[in-house]
Structures are given as C-alpha cells and as structure tokens.
Design a protein around this motif. Structure first.
Motif, PDB file in Angstrom:
ATOM      1  N   VAL A  53      29.048  49.093  38.534  1.00 28.68           N
ATOM      2  CA  VAL A  53      29.702  47.860  38.962  1.00 28.68           C
ATOM      3  C   VAL A  53      28.727  47.063  39.814  1.00 28.68           C
ATOM      4  N   ARG A  54      28.551  45.790  39.456  1.00 27.74           N
ATOM      5  CA  ARG A  54      27.657  44.925  40.211  1.00 27.74           C
ATOM      6  C   ARG A  54      28.313  43.611  40.598  1.00 27.74           C
ATOM      7  N   PHE A  55      29.601  43.467  40.292  1.00 26.06           N
ATOM      8  CA  PHE A  55      30.334  42.285  40.732  1.00 26.06           C
ATOM      9  C   PHE A  55      31.754  42.702  41.089  1.00 26.06           C
ATOM     10  N   GLY A  56      32.228  42.174  42.199  1.00 20.64           N
ATOM     11  CA  GLY A  56      33.602  42.419  42.605  1.00 20.64           C
ATOM     12  C   GLY A  56      34.206  41.156  43.177  1.00 20.64           C
ATOM     13  N   ALA A  57      35.510  41.014  42.980  1.00 18.76           N
ATOM     14  CA  ALA A  57      36.245  39.885  43.541  1.00 18.76           C
ATOM     15  C   ALA A  57      37.597  40.407  43.991  1.00 18.76           C
ATOM     16  N   GLY A  58      38.028  39.968  45.157  1.00 15.00           N
ATOM     17  CA  GLY A  58      39.309  40.455  45.647  1.00 15.00           C
ATOM     18  C   GLY A  58      39.885  39.579  46.727  1.00 15.00           C
ATOM     19  N   TYR A  59      41.101  39.917  47.077  1.00 16.37           N
ATOM     20  CA  TYR A  59      41.827  39.266  48.154  1.00 16.37           C
ATOM     21  C   TYR A  59      42.331  40.384  49.057  1.00 16.37           C
ATOM     22  N   PRO A  60      42.233  40.239  50.375  1.00 12.42           N
ATOM     23  CA  PRO A  60      42.589  41.349  51.260  1.00 12.42           C
ATOM     24  C   PRO A  60      44.074  41.707  51.226  1.00 12.42           C
ATOM     25  N   ILE A  61      44.331  42.980  51.005  1.00  9.35           N
ATOM     26  CA  ILE A  61      45.677  43.547  51.064  1.00  9.35           C
ATOM     27  C   ILE A  61      45.503  45.046  51.274  1.00  9.35           C
ATOM     28  N   THR A  62      46.235  45.600  52.219  1.00  5.39           N
ATOM     29  CA  THR A  62      46.102  47.037  52.448  1.00  5.39           C
ATOM     30  C   THR A  62      46.826  47.798  51.340  1.00  5.39           C
ATOM     31  N   PRO A  63      46.320  48.943  50.948  1.00  9.66           N
ATOM     32  CA  PRO A  63      45.141  49.659  51.414  1.00  9.66           C
ATOM     33  C   PRO A  63      43.861  49.367  50.606  1.00  9.66           C
ATOM     34  N   TRP A  64      43.866  48.367  49.746  1.00  9.03           N
ATOM     35  CA  TRP A  64      42.687  47.962  48.979  1.00  9.03           C
ATOM     36  C   TRP A  64      41.597  47.382  49.870  1.00  9.03           C
ATOM     37  N   SER A  65      41.956  46.817  51.010  1.00 14.41           N
ATOM     38  CA  SER A  65      40.994  46.135  51.878  1.00 14.41           C
ATOM     39  C   SER A  65      39.799  47.001  52.260  1.00 14.41           C
ATOM     40  N   ASP A  66      40.005  48.318  52.439  1.00 18.46           N
ATOM     41  CA  ASP A  66      38.888  49.217  52.765  1.00 18.46           C
ATOM     42  C   ASP A  66      37.821  49.182  51.681  1.00 18.46           C
ATOM     43  N   ILE A  67      38.253  49.212  50.433  1.00 19.45           N
ATOM     44  CA  ILE A  67      37.315  49.199  49.304  1.00 19.45           C
ATOM     45  C   ILE A  67      36.630  47.844  49.222  1.00 19.45           C
ATOM     46  N   MET A  68      37.402  46.797  49.395  1.00 18.59           N
ATOM     47  CA  MET A  68      36.855  45.447  49.349  1.00 18.59           C
ATOM     48  C   MET A  68      35.756  45.265  50.400  1.00 18.59           C
ATOM     49  N   GLU A  69      36.010  45.711  51.618  1.00 18.12           N
ATOM     50  CA  GLU A  69      35.019  45.587  52.685  1.00 18.12           C
ATOM     51  C   GLU A  69      33.787  46.442  52.397  1.00 18.12           C
ATOM     52  N   ALA A  70      33.987  47.638  51.874  1.00 23.14           N
ATOM     53  CA  ALA A  70      32.846  48.504  51.557  1.00 23.14           C
ATOM     54  C   ALA A  70      32.024  47.918  50.411  1.00 23.14           C
ATOM     55  N   LEU A  71      32.681  47.365  49.401  1.00 22.07           N
ATOM     56  CA  LEU A  71      31.940  46.738  48.299  1.00 22.07           C
ATOM     57  C   LEU A  71      31.168  45.514  48.782  1.00 22.07           C
ATOM     58  N   GLY A 113      49.940  42.604  44.805  1.00 17.80           N
ATOM     59  CA  GLY A 113      48.786  41.892  44.251  1.00 17.80           C
ATOM     60  C   GLY A 113      48.569  42.215  42.781  1.00 17.80           C
ATOM     61  N   ILE A 114      48.850  43.451  42.389  1.00 16.26           N
ATOM     62  CA  ILE A 114      48.735  43.831  40.977  1.00 16.26           C
ATOM     63  C   ILE A 114      49.726  43.020  40.154  1.00 16.26           C
ATOM     64  N   SER A 115      50.919  42.798  40.697  1.00  8.56           N
ATOM     65  CA  SER A 115      51.901  41.953  40.002  1.00  8.56           C
ATOM     66  C   SER A 115      51.334  40.564  39.748  1.00  8.56           C
ATOM     67  N   LEU A 116      50.664  40.003  40.749  1.00 10.43           N
ATOM     68  CA  LEU A 116      50.090  38.663  40.596  1.00 10.43           C
ATOM     69  C   LEU A 116      48.944  38.645  39.593  1.00 10.43           C
ATOM     70  N   LYS A 117      48.230  39.744  39.451  1.00 14.79           N
ATOM     71  CA  LYS A 117      47.092  39.823  38.537  1.00 14.79           C
ATOM     72  C   LYS A 117      47.514  40.063  37.084  1.00 14.79           C
ATOM     73  N   THR A 118      48.779  40.370  36.842  1.00 10.05           N
ATOM     74  CA  THR A 118      49.240  40.816  35.529  1.00 10.05           C
ATOM     75  C   THR A 118      48.896  39.853  34.400  1.00 10.05           C
ATOM     76  N   GLU A 119      49.088  38.573  34.594  1.00  9.64           N
ATOM     77  CA  GLU A 119      48.795  37.615  33.526  1.00  9.64           C
ATOM     78  C   GLU A 119      47.310  37.610  33.186  1.00  9.64           C
ATOM     79  N   GLY A 120      46.455  37.666  34.218  1.00 12.10           N
ATOM     80  CA  GLY A 120      45.012  37.711  33.982  1.00 12.10           C
ATOM     81  C   GLY A 120      44.595  38.978  33.266  1.00 12.10           C
ATOM     82  N   VAL A 121      45.183  40.103  33.647  1.00  9.37           N
ATOM     83  CA  VAL A 121      44.868  41.369  32.975  1.00  9.37           C
ATOM     84  C   VAL A 121      45.292  41.297  31.506  1.00  9.37           C
ATOM     85  N   GLY A 122      46.454  40.730  31.250  1.00 11.56           N
ATOM     86  CA  GLY A 122      46.908  40.555  29.859  1.00 11.56           C
ATOM     87  C   GLY A 122      45.946  39.701  29.054  1.00 11.56           C
TER      88      GLY A 122
END
Length: 185
Positions: A53-71, A113-122
């Motif tokens: 993985v060499r690109f990441g995009a996200g919006y802060p929401i716990t508990p994903w925020s730890d990964i986002m900050e580390a990436l 947040g996964i709910s909001l991403k559903t259309e894009g994932v589809g």
C-alpha cells in the motif's frame, strides 16, 4: 416466578463455583529470540505497508483513527502518501482514484463511516477497481459497548451494498494474523 429465580441462582452459583480453577495463572515461559509487542491496529498498519500500500485516504473516526495516523506518519518513509479528507465519501473516492492511477490504495473507517462508503465501494466493484477497505469494528453500533454489543460491521462488510457487489472479506482472529502473510499462516 420462583422457577425463574431458582434457575437464575443455580446458574449464578455454578459460574462462581469454579472461579478459582478458571483463573489460574501459569508461570511465564521465557521465549528465545526477540518478541514484537503491538496492538492489532499497529500490526495492520505495518501489514498494509508490507503488502505494498502506497496511498491512503481517510476521515477520522475511532477506532480507525489510530491506523490513519500511523499511515500518515509511516507511508512517506516508503514513498507513499496519506490524505485526510473532508468526509468518508471523499476518502473512498480518492482511494478509488489512486487505484485507477496504479497505486495500491486503502481507505478505512468504522461502522457509520463504512455505511457512507458503501456507494463508492459498489462502484469500485462494478468497475473492477482494486481497493482495500479497512473496517475497524467497534464493540457495537453508535457508541459501541455502553449501548449494545454486536458484530454488525461484519454483516455490512460481507453484504452491504446496492445490488450485487461481491468482495473478499478477511476477519482476522488475532493480532499475529493481522500482519502475517497468508502463505506464512
């Protein structure tokens, strides 16, 4: 009523009866060599980088925020980029765009947040665009454990979408598996 109370007290007493045997501590066994100690989010971060993985995009929401900050901290060390977006829809869209441009891309979130991403994932499924979506599950919906405990994030990961949008879902059982390559299991 008396039968219900009797059943309750019998079950409660049974669980307390073997408490000493249930929680026995065993002497620690010293292992030879070095041992890495980390939590699942740290293991996943380094696993994503090791997987290319060499690109990441996200919006802060716990508990994903730890990964986002580390990436955000670690990806530049490997020639990568992480972008904090204005919302979840922008994050999944940017990851899809990076994938289209040839990068191995990741986005992630938690239940809402996964709910909001559903259309894009589809759309990514329909366009056959490779995309890694990380769903760091909370202990339950909304605020999690204080309100209701369940595993509904796994349900949306497997079946959430508009129409047929098959995807590969991996649900690791422990921290070691989060990082380990499938061939090493």
């Amino acid at each position: 009523m008396n039968n219900a109370l009797a059943a309750f007290h019998a079950g409660y007493s049974h669980s307390l009866g073997g408490i000493i045997e249930t929680f026995q501590f065993v002497e620690a066994q010293k292992k030879s060599g070095h041992q890495v100690v980390m939590n699942g989010n740290e293991a996943l971060t380094y696993g994503l980088i090791a997987a290319g993985v060499r690109f990441g995009a996200g919006y802060p929401i716990t508990p994903w925020s730890d990964i986002m900050e580390a990436l955000r901290r670690e990806l530049p060390k490997y020639g990568g980029t992480f972008i904090q977006c204005e919302d979840e829809i922008a994050a999944v869209s940017m990851a899809i765009g990076a994938s289209y441009a040839g990068r191995v891309a990741v986005t992630g979130s938690s239940g809402p947040g996964i709910s909001l991403k559903t259309e894009g994932v589809g759309w990514a499924v329909m366009a056959e665009m490779p995309l890694i979506v990380v769903d760091i599950q909370r202990g339950g919906p909304s605020t999690g454990m204080p309100t209701n405990v369940e595993q509904s994030d796994l349900n949306i990961a497997c079946f959430g979408g508009h129409g047929d949008s098959p995807r590969v879902v991996i649900a690791p059982a422990n921290v070691e598996i989060v990082f380990t390559r499938p061939s090493k299991r």
